[in-house]
Design a protein around this motif. Sequence first.
Motif, PDB file in Angstrom:
ATOM      1  N   LYS A   1      -1.101  -6.806   1.616  1.00 12.36           N
ATOM      2  CA  LYS A   1      -1.540  -5.304   1.058  1.00 12.36           C
ATOM      3  C   LYS A   1      -2.578  -4.642   1.905  1.00 12.36           C
ATOM      4  CE  LYS A   1      -3.193  -3.364  -3.161  1.00 12.36           C
ATOM      5  NZ  LYS A   1      -4.167  -3.546  -4.378  1.00 12.36           N
TER       6      LYS A   1
ATOM      7  N   SER B   1      -6.783  -4.749   1.766  1.00 10.52           N
ATOM      8  CA  SER B   1      -7.070  -6.178   1.068  1.00 10.52           C
ATOM      9  C   SER B   1      -7.779  -6.825   2.265  1.00 10.52           C
ATOM     10  CB  SER B   1      -6.065  -6.809   0.604  1.00 10.52           C
ATOM     11  OG  SER B   1      -5.030  -7.305   1.690  1.00 10.52           O
TER      12      SER B   1
ATOM     13  N   GLY C   1      -0.687  -3.149   7.212  1.00  8.21           N
ATOM     14  CA  GLY C   1      -0.270  -4.286   6.318  1.00  8.21           C
ATOM     15  C   GLY C   1      -0.591  -5.775   7.468  1.00  8.21           C
TER      16      GLY C   1
END
Length: 161
Positions: free
Chosen positions: A60, A63, A96
Amino acid sequence: MITRATILGLGSLVALSLAAPTNWKATLKATDNSQVAGTATVEAVGTDSTRATVKVTGAKAGSELAWHIHTGACGAQGEIVGPPAAYTSIKVGPDGNATGNAVLPSAPPTTGEYAVTVHASTTDMKPVACGALTPDTSMPKPMEMDSMKTMHQADSTKTRP
């Protein structure tokens, strides 16, 4: 004049690489329906230090993930290899992808079962990707300088007919 040491140089390096592994690699596969995957490498840095690198994809964006090398197989919940603080969290970019490095204050393992685990976050240790470390035989093991010097001294007086 071509010496035997010159002719045997690369072959000797390859032959010596068949000893205990100093480089390991892993392919990280998603766990628990996550989309995180990647690779990990472990390599000797001198005789008493190890560098571990993990690269992940499919995480994600934005993150922050924890990761560690553990003893045992994926899912075994083995002990963390080295000090946990050596593993800095990896911050996932907008694509990502993320890369993390750790330097551990010991030589790489020579035998045993180890796995690299990527965790859901720095506070949630649920595994999102894991891969078994296996010896990396694609690169020759580095020769110690003393071994190279001895080999050269022993063979430098011989010439190829």
